[in-house]
Design an enzyme around this catalytic site. Structure first.
Site, PDB file in Angstrom:
ATOM      1  N   LEU A 102     -17.546  -0.202   0.848  1.00  0.00           N
ATOM      2  CA  LEU A 102     -18.354   1.012   0.584  1.00  0.00           C
ATOM      3  C   LEU A 102     -18.626   1.180  -0.909  1.00  0.00           C
ATOM      4  CD1 LEU A 102     -16.609   3.551   3.013  1.00  0.00           C
ATOM      5  CD2 LEU A 102     -18.997   2.786   3.157  1.00  0.00           C
ATOM      6  N   HIS A 118      -1.775 -12.291   0.257  1.00  0.00           N
ATOM      7  CA  HIS A 118      -2.585 -11.297  -0.437  1.00  0.00           C
ATOM      8  C   HIS A 118      -3.378 -11.850  -1.612  1.00  0.00           C
ATOM      9  CE1 HIS A 118      -2.490  -6.638  -1.114  1.00  0.00           C
ATOM     10  NE2 HIS A 118      -3.681  -7.130  -1.374  1.00  0.00           N
ATOM     11  N   ASN A 136      -8.553 -13.032  -1.329  1.00  0.00           N
ATOM     12  CA  ASN A 136      -8.879 -13.330  -2.727  1.00  0.00           C
ATOM     13  C   ASN A 136      -8.700 -14.819  -3.051  1.00  0.00           C
ATOM     14  OD1 ASN A 136      -9.307 -10.492  -3.357  1.00  0.00           O
ATOM     15  ND2 ASN A 136      -7.095 -10.278  -3.171  1.00  0.00           N
ATOM     16  N   TYR A 178       0.839  -1.205   0.000  1.00  0.00           N
ATOM     17  CA  TYR A 178       0.000   0.000   0.000  1.00  0.00           C
ATOM     18  C   TYR A 178       0.873   1.254   0.000  1.00  0.00           C
ATOM     19  CZ  TYR A 178      -4.084  -2.966   0.906  1.00  0.00           C
ATOM     20  OH  TYR A 178      -5.084  -3.915   0.828  1.00  0.00           O
TER      21      TYR A 178
HETATM   22  N1  LIG Z   1      -7.311  -7.769  -0.234  1.00  0.00           N
HETATM   23  C1  LIG Z   1      -7.288  -7.027  -1.321  1.00  0.00           C
HETATM   24  O1  LIG Z   1      -6.942  -7.493  -2.424  1.00  0.00           O
HETATM   25  C2  LIG Z   1      -7.697  -5.596  -1.201  1.00  0.00           C
HETATM   26  C3  LIG Z   1      -7.882  -4.818  -2.361  1.00  0.00           C
HETATM   27  C4  LIG Z   1      -8.255  -3.476  -2.201  1.00  0.00           C
HETATM   28  C5  LIG Z   1      -8.445  -2.965  -0.929  1.00  0.00           C
HETATM   29  N2  LIG Z   1      -8.249  -3.737   0.174  1.00  0.00           N
HETATM   30  C6  LIG Z   1      -8.454  -3.217   1.557  1.00  0.00           C
HETATM   31  O2  LIG Z   1      -9.795  -2.809   1.675  1.00  0.00           O
HETATM   32  C7  LIG Z   1      -9.861  -1.435   2.042  1.00  0.00           C
HETATM   33  C8  LIG Z   1     -11.073  -0.795   1.394  1.00  0.00           C
HETATM   34  O3  LIG Z   1     -11.007  -0.949  -0.002  1.00  0.00           O
HETATM   35  P1  LIG Z   1     -11.349   0.234  -1.007  1.00  0.00           P
HETATM   36  O4  LIG Z   1     -10.614   1.428  -0.609  1.00  0.00           O
HETATM   37  O5  LIG Z   1     -11.157  -0.326  -2.358  1.00  0.00           O
HETATM   38  O6  LIG Z   1     -12.918   0.363  -0.801  1.00  0.00           O
HETATM   39  P2  LIG Z   1     -14.011   1.405  -0.294  1.00  0.00           P
HETATM   40  O7  LIG Z   1     -13.947   1.581   1.165  1.00  0.00           O
HETATM   41  O8  LIG Z   1     -15.256   0.879  -0.895  1.00  0.00           O
HETATM   42  O9  LIG Z   1     -13.676   2.758  -1.045  1.00  0.00           O
HETATM   43  C9  LIG Z   1     -12.878   3.759  -0.483  1.00  0.00           C
HETATM   44  C10 LIG Z   1     -12.625   4.804  -1.563  1.00  0.00           C
HETATM   45  O10 LIG Z   1     -13.877   5.319  -1.985  1.00  0.00           O
HETATM   46  C11 LIG Z   1     -13.908   6.713  -1.750  1.00  0.00           C
HETATM   47  N3  LIG Z   1     -15.257   7.073  -1.260  1.00  0.00           N
HETATM   48  C12 LIG Z   1     -15.980   6.431  -0.315  1.00  0.00           C
HETATM   49  N4  LIG Z   1     -17.163   7.064  -0.151  1.00  0.00           N
HETATM   50  C13 LIG Z   1     -17.155   8.103  -0.990  1.00  0.00           C
HETATM   51  C14 LIG Z   1     -18.114   9.115  -1.272  1.00  0.00           C
HETATM   52  N5  LIG Z   1     -19.299   9.159  -0.665  1.00  0.00           N
HETATM   53  N6  LIG Z   1     -17.813  10.040  -2.187  1.00  0.00           N
HETATM   54  C15 LIG Z   1     -16.596   9.997  -2.808  1.00  0.00           C
HETATM   55  N7  LIG Z   1     -15.647   9.055  -2.580  1.00  0.00           N
HETATM   56  C16 LIG Z   1     -15.937   8.115  -1.684  1.00  0.00           C
HETATM   57  C17 LIG Z   1     -12.866   6.993  -0.689  1.00  0.00           C
HETATM   58  O11 LIG Z   1     -12.408   8.314  -0.809  1.00  0.00           O
HETATM   59  P3  LIG Z   1     -12.089   9.146   0.544  1.00  0.00           P
HETATM   60  O12 LIG Z   1     -10.850   8.545   1.106  1.00  0.00           O
HETATM   61  O13 LIG Z   1     -11.929  10.544   0.041  1.00  0.00           O
HETATM   62  O14 LIG Z   1     -13.283   9.007   1.440  1.00  0.00           O
HETATM   63  C18 LIG Z   1     -11.794   5.969  -1.039  1.00  0.00           C
HETATM   64  O15 LIG Z   1     -10.978   6.425  -2.104  1.00  0.00           O
HETATM   65  C19 LIG Z   1      -8.510  -0.852   1.645  1.00  0.00           C
HETATM   66  O16 LIG Z   1      -8.155   0.269   2.436  1.00  0.00           O
HETATM   67  C20 LIG Z   1      -7.603  -2.022   1.909  1.00  0.00           C
HETATM   68  O17 LIG Z   1      -7.264  -2.067   3.304  1.00  0.00           O
HETATM   69  C21 LIG Z   1      -7.884  -5.049   0.051  1.00  0.00           C
END
Ligand SMILES: NC(=O)c1ccc[n+]([C@@H]2O[C@H](COP(=O)([O-])OP(=O)(O)OC[C@H]3O[C@@H](n4cnc5c(N)ncnc54)[C@H](OP(=O)(O)O)[C@@H]3O)[C@@H](O)[C@H]2O)c1
Length: 312
Positions: free
Chosen positions: A221, A121, A152, A54
Protein backbone atom coordinates in the site's frame (compact mmCIF):
# COMPACT_ATOMS: atom_id res chain seq x y z
CA UNK A 1 -1.96 -22.60 -4.45
CA UNK A 2 0.25 -23.27 -7.47
CA UNK A 3 2.88 -20.79 -8.69
CA UNK A 4 0.72 -19.95 -11.69
CA UNK A 5 -2.59 -19.39 -9.90
CA UNK A 6 -3.83 -15.78 -9.80
CA UNK A 7 -2.45 -13.21 -7.38
CA UNK A 8 -4.20 -13.11 -4.00
CA UNK A 9 -4.17 -10.81 -0.99
CA UNK A 10 -2.14 -11.71 2.11
CA UNK A 11 -2.70 -10.02 5.46
CA UNK A 12 0.49 -8.72 7.13
CA UNK A 13 0.37 -8.83 10.93
CA UNK A 14 3.29 -6.48 11.66
CA UNK A 15 0.86 -3.79 12.89
CA UNK A 16 -0.75 -6.04 15.51
CA UNK A 17 0.29 -6.61 19.12
CA UNK A 18 0.79 -3.12 20.55
CA UNK A 19 4.03 -1.14 20.73
CA UNK A 20 7.52 -2.25 19.71
CA UNK A 21 8.68 -3.26 23.18
CA UNK A 22 8.97 -6.68 24.77
CA UNK A 23 6.37 -7.61 27.36
CA UNK A 24 2.87 -8.95 27.81
CA UNK A 25 0.04 -8.21 25.41
CA UNK A 26 -2.96 -6.16 26.52
CA UNK A 27 -6.65 -6.99 26.10
CA UNK A 28 -6.94 -3.89 23.87
CA UNK A 29 -4.22 -5.24 21.55
CA UNK A 30 -6.03 -8.59 21.32
CA UNK A 31 -9.30 -6.81 20.48
CA UNK A 32 -7.53 -4.73 17.82
CA UNK A 33 -6.04 -7.90 16.29
CA UNK A 34 -9.43 -9.65 16.34
CA UNK A 35 -11.04 -6.74 14.47
CA UNK A 36 -8.24 -6.66 11.87
CA UNK A 37 -8.36 -10.43 11.33
CA UNK A 38 -12.15 -10.33 10.99
CA UNK A 39 -11.87 -7.56 8.39
CA UNK A 40 -9.22 -9.52 6.46
CA UNK A 41 -11.35 -12.67 6.51
CA UNK A 42 -14.39 -10.68 5.36
CA UNK A 43 -12.60 -9.73 2.13
CA UNK A 44 -11.47 -13.29 1.47
CA UNK A 45 -7.92 -13.21 2.80
CA UNK A 46 -6.72 -16.69 3.68
CA UNK A 47 -3.00 -16.17 4.32
CA UNK A 48 -1.60 -14.36 7.36
CA UNK A 49 2.00 -13.14 7.40
CA UNK A 50 4.05 -12.96 10.60
CA UNK A 51 7.65 -12.71 11.75
CA UNK A 52 9.08 -13.62 15.12
CA UNK A 53 10.30 -10.03 15.57
CA UNK A 54 7.01 -8.21 14.89
CA UNK A 55 6.32 -6.12 18.00
CA UNK A 56 8.94 -8.26 19.80
CA UNK A 57 6.80 -11.38 19.38
CA UNK A 58 3.58 -9.70 20.46
CA UNK A 59 2.07 -9.86 16.94
CA UNK A 60 2.25 -13.65 17.06
CA UNK A 61 0.98 -13.71 20.65
CA UNK A 62 -2.15 -11.64 19.93
CA UNK A 63 -2.79 -13.69 16.81
CA UNK A 64 -2.62 -16.82 18.96
CA UNK A 65 -5.22 -15.29 21.26
CA UNK A 66 -7.47 -14.56 18.26
CA UNK A 67 -7.12 -18.19 17.14
CA UNK A 68 -8.15 -19.34 20.64
CA UNK A 69 -11.23 -17.12 20.49
CA UNK A 70 -12.27 -18.43 17.07
CA UNK A 71 -12.72 -22.21 16.97
CA UNK A 72 -11.92 -23.72 13.58
CA UNK A 73 -10.09 -20.64 12.30
CA UNK A 74 -6.65 -22.30 12.29
CA UNK A 75 -7.86 -24.96 9.87
CA UNK A 76 -9.35 -22.37 7.51
CA UNK A 77 -6.23 -20.23 7.04
CA UNK A 78 -2.58 -20.43 6.13
CA UNK A 79 -0.06 -18.94 8.55
CA UNK A 80 3.42 -17.99 7.51
CA UNK A 81 6.13 -16.66 9.78
CA UNK A 82 9.73 -15.57 9.38
CA UNK A 83 12.93 -15.84 11.33
CA UNK A 84 16.46 -14.64 10.75
CA UNK A 85 16.46 -11.13 12.24
CA UNK A 86 17.31 -10.59 15.92
CA UNK A 87 16.26 -7.44 17.77
CA UNK A 88 18.04 -8.18 21.05
CA UNK A 89 20.97 -5.78 21.28
CA UNK A 90 23.42 -8.40 22.61
CA UNK A 91 22.94 -10.65 19.55
CA UNK A 92 24.12 -10.42 15.92
CA UNK A 93 21.35 -8.67 13.92
CA UNK A 94 21.02 -11.41 11.31
CA UNK A 95 20.90 -15.04 12.30
CA UNK A 96 19.94 -18.02 10.17
CA UNK A 97 21.75 -20.54 12.37
CA UNK A 98 19.16 -20.87 15.16
CA UNK A 99 16.13 -21.58 12.97
CA UNK A 100 14.76 -24.55 14.92
CA UNK A 101 14.63 -22.66 18.22
CA UNK A 102 13.13 -19.58 16.56
CA UNK A 103 10.33 -21.63 14.97
CA UNK A 104 9.60 -23.40 18.26
CA UNK A 105 9.23 -19.97 19.91
CA UNK A 106 6.88 -18.78 17.14
CA UNK A 107 4.72 -21.91 17.40
CA UNK A 108 4.44 -21.39 21.17
CA UNK A 109 3.39 -17.75 20.76
CA UNK A 110 0.90 -18.59 18.01
CA UNK A 111 -0.39 -21.58 19.97
CA UNK A 112 -0.27 -23.82 16.88
CA UNK A 113 1.45 -27.09 15.98
CA UNK A 114 2.71 -25.95 12.59
CA UNK A 115 3.05 -23.00 10.27
CA UNK A 116 2.19 -23.47 6.63
CA UNK A 117 5.27 -21.65 5.38
CA UNK A 118 8.49 -20.59 7.08
CA UNK A 119 10.25 -17.64 5.45
CA UNK A 120 13.93 -16.84 5.97
CA UNK A 121 13.57 -13.13 6.69
CA UNK A 122 16.76 -11.67 5.22
CA UNK A 123 20.02 -12.89 3.74
CA UNK A 124 22.54 -13.64 6.50
CA UNK A 125 26.11 -13.02 5.30
CA UNK A 126 27.31 -15.95 7.45
CA UNK A 127 24.61 -18.27 6.08
CA UNK A 128 25.65 -21.87 5.38
CA UNK A 129 23.07 -23.44 3.03
CA UNK A 130 23.87 -26.95 4.28
CA UNK A 131 23.13 -25.94 7.89
CA UNK A 132 19.87 -24.26 6.86
CA UNK A 133 18.96 -27.46 5.01
CA UNK A 134 19.47 -29.57 8.14
CA UNK A 135 17.26 -27.26 10.22
CA UNK A 136 14.54 -27.13 7.55
CA UNK A 137 14.56 -30.92 7.18
CA UNK A 138 14.25 -31.34 10.95
CA UNK A 139 11.32 -28.88 11.16
CA UNK A 140 9.57 -30.46 8.19
CA UNK A 141 10.03 -34.01 9.50
CA UNK A 142 8.57 -32.92 12.85
CA UNK A 143 5.51 -31.49 11.06
CA UNK A 144 6.30 -27.96 12.28
CA UNK A 145 6.59 -26.36 8.82
CA UNK A 146 4.92 -27.42 5.59
CA UNK A 147 6.76 -25.23 3.08
CA UNK A 148 9.79 -22.96 2.81
CA UNK A 149 10.10 -19.42 1.52
CA UNK A 150 12.50 -16.49 1.72
CA UNK A 151 12.30 -12.74 1.90
CA UNK A 152 14.42 -9.91 0.53
CA UNK A 153 16.52 -12.31 -1.55
CA UNK A 154 17.77 -12.18 -5.12
CA UNK A 155 17.21 -14.94 -7.63
CA UNK A 156 20.89 -15.94 -7.30
CA UNK A 157 20.62 -16.21 -3.53
CA UNK A 158 17.50 -18.36 -3.81
CA UNK A 159 19.20 -20.63 -6.34
CA UNK A 160 22.20 -20.98 -4.00
CA UNK A 161 19.95 -21.99 -1.07
CA UNK A 162 17.80 -24.23 -3.24
CA UNK A 163 20.78 -26.40 -4.21
CA UNK A 164 20.93 -27.76 -0.65
CA UNK A 165 17.33 -27.29 0.50
CA UNK A 166 15.25 -30.42 1.14
CA UNK A 167 12.09 -28.40 0.33
CA UNK A 168 11.34 -26.31 -2.74
CA UNK A 169 11.50 -22.56 -2.03
CA UNK A 170 7.99 -21.40 -2.87
CA UNK A 171 7.81 -17.72 -1.80
CA UNK A 172 10.03 -14.64 -2.04
CA UNK A 173 8.73 -11.58 -0.19
CA UNK A 174 10.13 -8.26 -1.43
CA UNK A 175 9.17 -4.61 -1.06
CA UNK A 176 7.16 -3.84 -4.20
CA UNK A 177 4.57 -1.12 -4.77
CA UNK A 178 3.67 1.91 -6.82
CA UNK A 179 6.08 3.73 -4.50
CA UNK A 180 8.86 1.09 -4.67
CA UNK A 181 9.30 0.39 -8.39
CA UNK A 182 12.95 -0.68 -8.79
CA UNK A 183 11.76 -4.22 -9.59
CA UNK A 184 9.82 -3.03 -12.65
CA UNK A 185 12.31 -0.28 -13.60
CA UNK A 186 15.00 -2.97 -13.72
CA UNK A 187 13.12 -4.79 -16.46
CA UNK A 188 12.62 -1.62 -18.51
CA UNK A 189 15.99 0.12 -18.13
CA UNK A 190 18.28 -2.70 -19.25
CA UNK A 191 21.22 -1.21 -21.17
CA UNK A 192 19.98 2.34 -20.50
CA UNK A 193 21.93 4.99 -18.55
CA UNK A 194 18.89 5.65 -16.32
CA UNK A 195 19.23 2.08 -15.09
CA UNK A 196 22.79 2.62 -13.80
CA UNK A 197 21.69 3.38 -10.25
CA UNK A 198 19.04 0.64 -10.08
CA UNK A 199 20.10 -1.85 -7.42
CA UNK A 200 17.28 -4.38 -7.86
CA UNK A 201 18.96 -7.73 -8.58
CA UNK A 202 18.47 -8.41 -12.27
CA UNK A 203 16.78 -11.66 -13.11
CA UNK A 204 15.03 -12.09 -9.76
CA UNK A 205 11.50 -11.77 -11.19
CA UNK A 206 12.42 -14.14 -14.00
CA UNK A 207 14.06 -16.64 -11.62
CA UNK A 208 10.96 -16.68 -9.42
CA UNK A 209 8.57 -17.06 -12.38
CA UNK A 210 10.68 -19.88 -13.86
CA UNK A 211 11.12 -21.80 -10.62
CA UNK A 212 7.69 -21.77 -8.99
CA UNK A 213 8.55 -19.08 -6.44
CA UNK A 214 5.53 -16.86 -5.69
CA UNK A 215 6.27 -13.18 -5.18
CA UNK A 216 4.74 -11.46 -2.19
CA UNK A 217 4.92 -7.66 -1.97
CA UNK A 218 5.50 -6.10 1.42
CA UNK A 219 4.73 -2.39 1.70
CA UNK A 220 2.17 -2.96 -1.06
CA UNK A 221 0.00 0.00 0.00
CA UNK A 222 3.11 2.24 0.04
CA UNK A 223 2.00 3.21 3.56
CA UNK A 224 -1.08 4.82 2.05
CA UNK A 225 0.75 7.55 0.12
CA UNK A 226 -1.42 6.97 -2.97
CA UNK A 227 -4.63 6.43 -1.04
CA UNK A 228 -5.00 9.30 1.41
CA UNK A 229 -1.86 9.48 3.58
CA UNK A 230 0.33 12.58 3.05
CA UNK A 231 2.44 12.50 -0.11
CA UNK A 232 6.17 13.35 -0.01
CA UNK A 233 6.97 14.36 -3.60
CA UNK A 234 5.38 15.92 -6.68
CA UNK A 235 5.41 12.51 -8.38
CA UNK A 236 3.55 10.92 -5.47
CA UNK A 237 1.03 13.76 -5.64
CA UNK A 238 0.58 13.26 -9.41
CA UNK A 239 0.24 9.48 -9.14
CA UNK A 240 -2.14 9.85 -6.23
CA UNK A 241 -4.33 12.06 -8.45
CA UNK A 242 -4.33 9.36 -11.18
CA UNK A 243 -5.29 6.75 -8.57
CA UNK A 244 -8.19 8.92 -7.39
CA UNK A 245 -9.42 9.57 -10.94
CA UNK A 246 -9.37 5.86 -11.78
CA UNK A 247 -11.04 4.89 -8.51
CA UNK A 248 -13.85 7.37 -9.12
CA UNK A 249 -14.28 6.31 -12.75
CA UNK A 250 -14.42 2.64 -11.78
CA UNK A 251 -16.55 3.18 -8.69
CA UNK A 252 -13.98 1.55 -6.43
CA UNK A 253 -11.50 2.51 -3.72
CA UNK A 254 -8.04 4.01 -4.11
CA UNK A 255 -6.58 1.01 -2.25
CA UNK A 256 -8.05 -1.36 -4.86
CA UNK A 257 -6.38 0.63 -7.66
CA UNK A 258 -3.00 0.74 -5.87
CA UNK A 259 -3.06 -3.01 -5.22
CA UNK A 260 -4.65 -3.77 -8.59
CA UNK A 261 -1.64 -2.12 -10.26
CA UNK A 262 0.65 -4.65 -8.56
CA UNK A 263 -1.63 -7.63 -9.21
CA UNK A 264 -2.00 -6.71 -12.90
CA UNK A 265 1.71 -7.45 -13.42
CA UNK A 266 2.28 -10.88 -15.04
CA UNK A 267 4.66 -11.89 -12.20
CA UNK A 268 1.45 -12.63 -10.20
CA UNK A 269 2.40 -10.58 -7.16
CA UNK A 270 0.53 -11.26 -3.90
CA UNK A 271 0.21 -7.94 -1.99
CA UNK A 272 0.76 -8.14 1.78
CA UNK A 273 -1.60 -5.63 3.43
CA UNK A 274 -0.12 -3.92 6.47
CA UNK A 275 -3.01 -1.77 7.66
CA UNK A 276 -4.51 -2.63 11.02
CA UNK A 277 -7.52 -0.36 10.38
CA UNK A 278 -10.58 -2.53 9.55
CA UNK A 279 -12.03 0.13 7.22
CA UNK A 280 -8.81 0.37 5.24
CA UNK A 281 -8.51 -3.44 5.14
CA UNK A 282 -12.04 -3.72 3.74
CA UNK A 283 -11.18 -1.02 1.18
CA UNK A 284 -8.78 -3.55 -0.40
CA UNK A 285 -11.54 -6.03 -1.24
CA UNK A 286 -11.85 -5.07 -4.91
CA UNK A 287 -8.12 -5.31 -5.75
CA UNK A 288 -8.19 -8.52 -7.82
CA UNK A 289 -11.24 -7.33 -9.77
CA UNK A 290 -9.51 -4.04 -10.53
CA UNK A 291 -6.33 -5.86 -11.56
CA UNK A 292 -8.28 -7.97 -14.04
CA UNK A 293 -10.03 -4.88 -15.45
CA UNK A 294 -6.95 -2.61 -15.60
CA UNK A 295 -6.01 -1.72 -19.15
CA UNK A 296 -2.45 -1.46 -20.41
CA UNK A 297 -2.95 2.32 -20.79
CA UNK A 298 -4.14 2.66 -17.19
CA UNK A 299 -1.27 0.54 -15.86
CA UNK A 300 1.31 2.65 -17.69
CA UNK A 301 -0.40 5.92 -16.68
CA UNK A 302 0.03 4.93 -13.02
CA UNK A 303 3.61 3.72 -13.52
CA UNK A 304 4.75 6.82 -15.39
CA UNK A 305 3.03 9.23 -12.99
CA UNK A 306 4.67 7.46 -10.03
CA UNK A 307 8.10 7.58 -11.77
CA UNK A 308 7.69 11.32 -12.22
CA UNK A 309 9.47 11.17 -15.59
CA UNK A 310 8.74 9.61 -18.95
CA UNK A 311 10.04 6.20 -19.91
CA UNK A 312 12.93 6.16 -22.39
N1 LIG B 1 9.68 -9.21 4.61
C1 LIG B 1 9.99 -8.04 5.13
O1 LIG B 1 11.17 -7.68 5.27
C2 LIG B 1 8.87 -7.14 5.54
C3 LIG B 1 9.14 -5.81 5.91
C4 LIG B 1 8.07 -5.00 6.31
C5 LIG B 1 6.78 -5.52 6.31
N2 LIG B 1 6.55 -6.82 5.95
C6 LIG B 1 5.18 -7.40 5.93
O2 LIG B 1 4.41 -6.67 5.02
C7 LIG B 1 3.26 -6.12 5.67
C8 LIG B 1 2.92 -4.78 5.05
O3 LIG B 1 4.03 -3.91 5.16
P1 LIG B 1 3.89 -2.39 5.60
O4 LIG B 1 3.10 -2.32 6.82
O5 LIG B 1 5.26 -1.85 5.58
O6 LIG B 1 3.15 -1.78 4.33
P2 LIG B 1 1.79 -1.07 3.93
O7 LIG B 1 0.66 -2.02 3.95
O8 LIG B 1 2.14 -0.40 2.66
O9 LIG B 1 1.58 0.07 5.01
C9 LIG B 1 0.81 -0.11 6.16
C10 LIG B 1 1.00 1.13 7.04
O10 LIG B 1 0.57 2.26 6.30
C11 LIG B 1 -0.48 2.90 7.01
N3 LIG B 1 -1.49 3.35 6.02
C12 LIG B 1 -1.99 2.64 4.99
N4 LIG B 1 -2.89 3.40 4.32
C13 LIG B 1 -2.95 4.57 4.96
C14 LIG B 1 -3.69 5.76 4.73
N5 LIG B 1 -4.54 5.88 3.70
N6 LIG B 1 -3.53 6.79 5.56
C15 LIG B 1 -2.67 6.66 6.62
N7 LIG B 1 -1.93 5.56 6.89
C16 LIG B 1 -2.07 4.53 6.05
C17 LIG B 1 -1.07 1.85 7.93
O11 LIG B 1 -1.67 2.48 9.04
P3 LIG B 1 -3.04 1.86 9.63
O12 LIG B 1 -2.66 0.59 10.29
O13 LIG B 1 -3.51 2.93 10.56
O14 LIG B 1 -3.98 1.68 8.47
C18 LIG B 1 0.17 1.05 8.31
O15 LIG B 1 0.90 1.70 9.34
C19 LIG B 1 3.62 -6.11 7.15
O16 LIG B 1 2.47 -6.19 7.98
C20 LIG B 1 4.46 -7.35 7.26
O17 LIG B 1 3.61 -8.50 7.39
C21 LIG B 1 7.58 -7.63 5.56
Amino acid sequence: MTPTSPARLVYGCMGLGGDWTPGPVTPAAIDQAAAAVEAALSIGVGVFDHADIYRFGKAETVFGEVLKRTPGLRERIEIQTKCGIRLDADHAPYDLCTIVARVDDSLARLGVDYVDTLLLHRPDPLLEPADVAVAVAQLHAAGKIRALGVSNMSGAQIAFLQRESPLPIVVNQLEMSLGRRDWVDSTVLVNHPDGASNTFPHGTLEYCASNGVRLQAWGALAQGRYSGAPTRTAAEEAASAVVTTLAEAKNTTREAIVLGWLMRHPARIDPVLGSSDPTRIRACADAAVQAAAMTRDEWFALYIAARGRPLP
